[in-house]
Motif scaffolding. Structure first.
Motif, short mmCIF file in Angstrom:
data_model
loop_
_atom_site.label_atom_id
_atom_site.label_comp_id
_atom_site.label_asym_id
_atom_site.label_seq_id
_atom_site.Cartn_x
_atom_site.Cartn_y
_atom_site.Cartn_z
N TYR A 25 35.92 44.88 43.16
CA TYR A 25 36.47 43.83 43.99
C TYR A 25 37.50 43.94 44.78
N TYR A 39 36.31 42.41 48.35
CA TYR A 39 37.34 41.03 48.69
C TYR A 39 37.96 41.53 50.03
N LYS A 40 38.61 42.94 50.18
CA LYS A 40 39.63 43.07 51.46
C LYS A 40 38.34 43.27 51.95
N LYS A 46 36.72 40.16 54.08
CA LYS A 46 37.88 39.67 54.35
C LYS A 46 38.09 39.70 55.88
N PHE A 75 29.24 42.44 43.00
CA PHE A 75 30.82 41.73 44.37
C PHE A 75 30.53 41.97 44.82
N ASN A 76 29.14 42.05 46.08
CA ASN A 76 28.81 42.01 46.99
C ASN A 76 28.26 40.82 47.11
N LEU A 90 30.48 37.13 46.88
CA LEU A 90 31.62 37.27 47.56
C LEU A 90 30.90 37.33 49.27
#
Length: 164
Positions: free
Chosen positions: A68, A72-73, A76, A155-156, A159
């Motif tokens: 995650y 997430y990073k 972002k 998560f890909n 997010l």
């Protein structure tokens, strides 16, 4: 008559540069995965001191947290989702780093925690039945790869800024 195609060599050079740039960028996100994994492992070890938790559950949850953080990073910073190739490279790289950390952890236990009698017992056990230990190691590596790849992919998708 010589045929010269200068554009194709430029295209090849730019493709090589693009590949090198994305490889260099993924090392940062492997670091983010590792950092998330270590922090989650520490927290779960603290929780394990109060409640009995399965070791595979703790490892799996730590990998999920690390995945995650990495995804997430990445999203972002890059403002896009990971491609399939980047996801696969991130999976392999982060799993390799995770197992290198595990080897360093075991080496630290071997050198600083085990005494001579414990070392001899472990060596004797390994000599008597090496196949179950090798099988368990291979299953743990496969488990790590599968959980890591599944978590990164999940998560890909969740997010992804273009899906919202």
């Amino acid at each position: 008559m010589a045929r010269i195609t200068p554009n194709s060599s430029k295209a090849n050079q730019q493709a090589t540069l693009t590949t090198n740039k994305s490889t260099a960028k993924l090392t940062l996100y492997i670091g983010f995965f590792t950092l998330g994994f270590i922090i989650a492992s520490i927290l779960f070890m603290l929780i394990q001191s109060k409640f009995a938790l399965n070791a595979q559950l703790v490892t799996g949850l730590s990998i999920v947290v690390g995945a995650y953080v990495a995804v997430y990073k990445f999203i972002k910073h890059q403002q896009r989702a990971l491609t399939k190739e980047e996801t696969n490279r991130l999976t392999i790289g982060s799993t390799a780093v995770l197992w290198m950390l595990t080897a360093v952890y075991f080496l630290g236990l071997w050198l600083f925690l085990f005494d001579t009698a414990n070392r001899e017992v472990l060596i004797e056990m390994t000599k008597q039945q090496p196949l179950p230990l090798l099988f368990a190691l291979m299953m743990m590596i496969i488990f790590t790869l599968l959980i890591n790849r599944f978590s990164l992919g999940l998560f890909n998708r969740l997010l992804d800024p273009k899906r919202k």
